[in-house]
Design an enzyme around this catalytic site. Structure first.
Site, PDB file in Angstrom:
ATOM      1  N   HIS A   1       0.912  -1.174  -0.084  1.00 34.38           N
ATOM      2  CA  HIS A   1       0.008   0.010  -0.037  1.00 34.38           C
ATOM      3  C   HIS A   1       0.974   1.417  -0.139  1.00 34.38           C
ATOM      4  O   HIS A   1       2.107   1.135   0.555  1.00 34.38           O
ATOM      5  CB  HIS A   1      -1.002   0.053   1.138  1.00 34.38           C
TER       6      HIS A   1
ATOM      7  N   HIS B   1       0.751   5.330   1.175  1.00 32.64           N
ATOM      8  CA  HIS B   1      -0.030   6.303   1.979  1.00 32.64           C
ATOM      9  C   HIS B   1       0.118   7.677   1.186  1.00 32.64           C
ATOM     10  O   HIS B   1       1.300   8.062   0.790  1.00 32.64           O
ATOM     11  CB  HIS B   1       0.975   6.476   3.353  1.00 32.64           C
TER      12      HIS B   1
HETATM   13  P1  AMP Z   1       2.320   0.243   7.075  1.00 31.02           P
HETATM   14  O1  AMP Z   1       2.038  -1.108   7.027  1.00 31.02           O
HETATM   15  O2  AMP Z   1       3.244   0.345   8.276  1.00 31.02           O
HETATM   16  O3  AMP Z   1       2.497   0.984   6.176  1.00 31.02           O
HETATM   17  O4  AMP Z   1       0.987   1.000   7.489  1.00 31.02           O
HETATM   18  C1  AMP Z   1      -0.355   0.259   7.679  1.00 31.02           C
HETATM   19  C2  AMP Z   1      -1.249   1.411   7.838  1.00 31.02           C
HETATM   20  O5  AMP Z   1      -2.404   0.731   7.834  1.00 31.02           O
HETATM   21  C3  AMP Z   1      -1.225   2.263   9.003  1.00 31.02           C
HETATM   22  O6  AMP Z   1      -0.922   3.789   8.708  1.00 31.02           O
HETATM   23  C4  AMP Z   1      -2.357   1.894  10.127  1.00 31.02           C
HETATM   24  O7  AMP Z   1      -3.001   3.060  10.805  1.00 31.02           O
HETATM   25  C5  AMP Z   1      -3.566   1.699   8.749  1.00 31.02           C
HETATM   26  N1  AMP Z   1      -4.423   0.658   9.164  1.00 31.02           N
HETATM   27  C6  AMP Z   1      -4.263  -0.601   9.906  1.00 31.02           C
HETATM   28  N2  AMP Z   1      -5.401  -1.117   9.884  1.00 31.02           N
HETATM   29  C7  AMP Z   1      -6.275  -0.491   9.138  1.00 31.02           C
HETATM   30  C8  AMP Z   1      -7.576  -0.659   8.853  1.00 31.02           C
HETATM   31  N3  AMP Z   1      -8.505  -1.611   9.303  1.00 31.02           N
HETATM   32  N4  AMP Z   1      -8.306   0.367   8.074  1.00 31.02           N
HETATM   33  C9  AMP Z   1      -7.559   1.333   7.773  1.00 31.02           C
HETATM   34  N5  AMP Z   1      -6.347   1.607   8.045  1.00 31.02           N
HETATM   35  C10 AMP Z   1      -5.619   0.624   8.681  1.00 31.02           C
END
Ligand code: AMP
Length: 144
Positions: free
Chosen positions: A105, A107
């Site tokens: 993903h 951001h």
């Molecule tokens: P990363 O894998 O470290 O790039 O970040 C994962 C991102 O997903 C973080 O910014 C979390 O706040 C976000 N996150 C985790 N679970 C959910 C969810 N169920 N819905 C939306 N965002 C999420």
């Protein structure tokens, strides 16, 4: 160390399968975008491919090309909707790289001059606040 195999029990795979809800911003055959529930700034959006990839290290380059076009389009809408001065695009790979959810993903984080980012995976935002930003972003989205 080789990149570990994709694990289909991750939370974003569950969102993609409709098993867990999300605050959807955009969806087509390539990508899904939704509000980050622990935003680093107001209007923080995540964009992920529908096809399985753990992160950028195992992703198909052709898919990445299609995905980044979605990231660009949504980033433009986020900037307009939030009246941001700039946008930071973040993408983490593997635990040592800061990744916490193991489905690729990007951001999209709106930025304003002088406003410091909140912590990565910090405090959860109230759903009604996320929904208000989601509506504004959806309204600002233009066709690809
Ligand atoms: P990363 O894998 O470290 O790039 O970040 C994962 C991102 O997903 C973080 O910014 C979390 O706040 C976000 N996150 C985790 N679970 C959910 C969810 N169920 N819905 C939306 N965002 C999420």
């Amino acid at each position: 160390m080789p990149t570990p195999a994709y694990d289909e029990t991750n939370i974003f795979a569950k969102i993609l399968r409709g098993e867990v809800p999300c605050l959807k911003v955009y969806e087509d055959d390539v990508a899904l975008a939704f509000m980050d529930i622990m935003p680093q700034a107001d209007g923080h959006v995540l964009v992920l491919p529908k096809s399985p990839a753990r992160n950028i290290l195992d992703a198909d380059p052709q898919m990445l090309g299609q995905l980044i076009a979605r990231v660009q389009n949504i980033a433009r809408a986020v900037k307009e909707a939030l009246a941001a001065d700039g946008i930071t695009i973040l993408q983490y790979n593997e635990p040592a790289g800061g990744q916490t959810v193991f489905h690729l993903h990007f951001h999209i984080v709106p930025r304003w001059t002088g406003v410091v980012l909140r912590p990565h995976t910090g405090a959860a935002e109230r759903p009604e606040v996320l929904e208000a930003f989601r509506r504004k972003i959806v309204a600002a989205l233009k066709p690809l």
